[in-house]
Design an enzyme around this catalytic site. Structure first.
Site, PDB file in Angstrom:
ATOM      1  N   HIS A 129      32.351  49.378  41.094  1.00  0.00           N
ATOM      2  CA  HIS A 129      32.849  49.087  40.344  1.00  0.00           C
ATOM      3  C   HIS A 129      31.488  47.573  39.790  1.00  0.00           C
ATOM      4  O   HIS A 129      31.328  47.407  40.249  1.00  0.00           O
ATOM      5  CB  HIS A 129      34.059  48.785  39.618  1.00  0.00           C
ATOM      6  N   ASP A 206      37.854  44.555  47.371  1.00  0.00           N
ATOM      7  CA  ASP A 206      38.404  44.927  45.879  1.00  0.00           C
ATOM      8  C   ASP A 206      39.181  45.371  45.835  1.00  0.00           C
ATOM      9  O   ASP A 206      39.156  46.664  46.211  1.00  0.00           O
ATOM     10  CB  ASP A 206      37.061  45.407  44.571  1.00  0.00           C
ATOM     11  N   GLN A 209      42.253  48.594  42.199  1.00  0.00           N
ATOM     12  CA  GLN A 209      43.050  50.174  42.768  1.00  0.00           C
ATOM     13  C   GLN A 209      43.750  49.910  43.544  1.00  0.00           C
ATOM     14  O   GLN A 209      44.699  50.395  42.923  1.00  0.00           O
ATOM     15  CB  GLN A 209      41.671  51.302  42.596  1.00  0.00           C
ATOM     16  N   LYS A 232      46.781  46.574  36.664  1.00  0.00           N
ATOM     17  CA  LYS A 232      46.896  48.374  37.033  1.00  0.00           C
ATOM     18  C   LYS A 232      48.150  47.811  37.157  1.00  0.00           C
ATOM     19  O   LYS A 232      48.520  49.284  38.053  1.00  0.00           O
ATOM     20  CB  LYS A 232      45.901  48.029  37.566  1.00  0.00           C
ATOM     21  N   CYS A 370      32.170  52.658  34.097  1.00  0.00           N
ATOM     22  CA  CYS A 370      31.753  51.078  34.950  1.00  0.00           C
ATOM     23  C   CYS A 370      31.025  51.198  35.942  1.00  0.00           C
ATOM     24  O   CYS A 370      31.734  50.761  37.309  1.00  0.00           O
ATOM     25  CB  CYS A 370      32.967  49.893  34.449  1.00  0.00           C
TER      26      CYS A 370
HETATM   27  N1  C6P Z   1      38.515  49.629  36.281  1.00  0.00           N
HETATM   28  C1  C6P Z   1      39.194  51.955  34.877  1.00  0.00           C
HETATM   29  O1  C6P Z   1      38.963  52.564  34.620  1.00  0.00           O
HETATM   30  P1  C6P Z   1      39.507  44.223  35.153  1.00  0.00           P
HETATM   31  O2  C6P Z   1      39.045  44.441  34.087  1.00  0.00           O
HETATM   32  O3  C6P Z   1      38.831  42.726  36.208  1.00  0.00           O
HETATM   33  O4  C6P Z   1      40.435  43.647  34.949  1.00  0.00           O
HETATM   34  O5  C6P Z   1      39.226  44.882  36.457  1.00  0.00           O
HETATM   35  C2  C6P Z   1      37.956  45.468  37.060  1.00  0.00           C
HETATM   36  C3  C6P Z   1      37.596  46.368  38.311  1.00  0.00           C
HETATM   37  C4  C6P Z   1      36.980  46.006  39.424  1.00  0.00           C
HETATM   38  N2  C6P Z   1      37.110  47.119  40.350  1.00  0.00           N
HETATM   39  C5  C6P Z   1      37.937  47.943  40.805  1.00  0.00           C
HETATM   40  C6  C6P Z   1      37.769  48.750  41.515  1.00  0.00           C
HETATM   41  C7  C6P Z   1      38.391  48.796  39.084  1.00  0.00           C
HETATM   42  O6  C6P Z   1      38.616  49.581  39.168  1.00  0.00           O
HETATM   43  C8  C6P Z   1      37.581  47.596  37.789  1.00  0.00           C
HETATM   44  C9  C6P Z   1      38.876  47.868  36.452  1.00  0.00           C
HETATM   45  C10 C6P Z   1      38.993  50.022  35.021  1.00  0.00           C
HETATM   46  O7  C6P Z   1      38.407  52.113  35.825  1.00  0.00           O
HETATM   47  C11 C6P Z   1      38.319  49.245  33.714  1.00  0.00           C
HETATM   48  S1  C6P Z   1      36.658  49.346  33.742  1.00  0.00           S
END
Ligand code: C6P
Length: 412
Positions: A129, A206, A209, A232, A370
């Site tokens: 991401h 990370d 997910q 999430k 993203c």
């Molecule tokens: N992915 C998706 O629709 P935040 O925004 O900080 O809570 O998470 C960022 C992020 C980082 N790593 C991974 C693997 C992610 O999937 C995400 C967030 C969402 O896939 C929103 S872009």
């Protein structure tokens, strides 16, 4: 196991009744929410816990001797302990509350500014991401370190042979997601961590997910940093966690300066508070951080084994039924996959498909998710992404499949 038996892994109707939003209609149709990888829905216990906080014990934490402040502080620290237990971290102060995965990664990337020098190497995976790419590029700009990329293959898996060749005594850090948000690939993080450690590098995983689908054990993984977002995981937005091994959290400098992260302040010199407060400057999202604990309790009550078994069954069924549609291609076909299906219909833009699905009450995400480098790899502008949670049903999969067929008919 037949799908029906799998559906009986738990009482799906009882689970759905925990989520008030699932009763609503969108564009005249009962909502089918398949955008869980972007953000999950919230059960009533989580909504109630938010109301309870603001109705009964709203106060700033770690600051007052008065009863409300102490109650809020106790609840806040209890939530930290729940997260510690959930991840099997060795110490409660190895858990830092942040505003989300993005904040957690930036905190670590910023800290490494003082630990890297020109010519050091850091390794990212091709499946990341943007929030696990851009902070590291900014770190390279600040330090002169070099960013290397573990390549991916057509199935959406990482090429580990290439990774192993990349590692050397110059490698200082490796960062990779546990599960890809765009493709659903579950990465072999055990191997990635082990190889990095053999080369003397630290690893950040990370788990944004992964934490919705499984329960990571940070001590078994022997990971240096693990990050995730509450929203999430049935929790509130604006809340996240950073797990860091004590030795690393002591080594990293504070990210932000301000109240609560200090031991003593004079105009000549400031000393910093001990862990975890050193990284929690200012008034945090007290309510959100407390309620994160409630969401984790809720997920554990259902049980991650059951969640994984049920979601795998949804994934298998949806994959099989979608692939019956001619001209539909699924991106991300790794054997180790979670309940995310990214797809396109031949010759049709994903936004157009997403718009028609929305008109039929079905929420999916469209676009690059993203993860522009993944889209570049497949030479596509984006995909339609359906991501399933334990509160989705097999009937909803049928609604999705019928709606995709309809979109194909209308747009061809
Ligand atoms: N992915 C998706 O629709 P935040 O925004 O900080 O809570 O998470 C960022 C992020 C980082 N790593 C991974 C693997 C992610 O999937 C995400 C967030 C969402 O896939 C929103 S872009």
């Amino acid at each position: 196991m037949k799908p029906l038996e799998k559906e009986n892994i738990f009482d799906i109707q009882k689970i759905r009744s925990d989520f008030p939003i699932l009763k609503r209609k969108v564009n005249g149709y009962p909502l089918v929410y398949l955008d869980n990888a972007a953000s999950s829905q919230k059960p009533q216990v989580v909504i109630d816990a938010i109301v309870d906080y603001y109705s009964n014990y709203n106060a700033n934490i770690h600051r007052g001797v008065h009863a409300l402040s102490q109650e809020a502080t106790d609840a806040y620290e209890r939530s930290r302990n729940k997260i510690q237990k959930h991840l099997n971290a060795a110490k409660p102060y190895e858990i830092i509350f942040t505003s989300g995965t993005t904040h957690s990664i930036n905190l670590v990337a910023n800290g490494f500014t003082t630990l890297l020098k020109t010519g050091d190497e850091i390794i990212v995976s091709a499946l990341e991401h943007h929030s696990n790419i851009v902070p590291w590029q900014m770190l390279c700009e600040r330090t002169g370190a070099v960013l290397k990329v573990i390549p991916m293959n057509e199935t959406g898996e990482l090429v580990l042979e290439a990774y192993e060749k990349m590692l050397s005594d110059k490698t200082k850090l490796v960062f990779c997601n546990h599960i890809s948000n765009a493709l659903g690939t579950i990465n072999p993080i055990n191997q990635i961590i082990q190889k990095a450690h053999e080369a003397g590098a630290a690893v950040l995983i990370d788990g944004a997910q992964a934490c919705a689908h499984l329960k990571p054990d940070v001590q078994v993984l022997d990971v240096d940093f693990y990050v995730a977002s509450a929203h999430k995981m049935c929790g509130p937005t604006g809340v996240g966690l950073l797990y860091g091994k004590e030795k690393w959290l002591r080594k990293l400098p504070p990210y932000q300066g301000g109240g609560e992260m200090i031991a003593e302040v004079t105009f000549e010199k400031t000393t910093y508070a001990d862990l975890p407060h050193k990284f929690e400057a200012g008034t945090p999202n007290i309510c959100g951080d407390i309620v994160f604990g409630t969401a984790i309790d809720y997920l554990n009550q259902i049980g991650f084994d059951k969640i994984a078994a049920y979601e795998n069954s949804l994934l298998e069924t949806a994959t099989r039924k979608l692939l019956e549609i001619e001209g539909l291609r699924i991106y991300g076909t790794s054997k180790q996959k979670t309940s995310v299906i990214s797809f396109n219909l031949e010759g049709i833009h994903p936004y157009d498909v997403g718009t028609i699905l929305d008109q039929l009450g079905i929420a999916v995400r469209t676009g690059h998710h993203c993860t522009q480098p993944i889209m570049d790899y497949y030479k596509i502008p984006g995909t339609v992404r359906a991501s399933f949670s334990f509160y989705n049903t097999f009937e909803e999969i049928d609604r999705l499949v019928e709606a995709v067929k309809k979109a194909k008919q209308m747009l061809q």
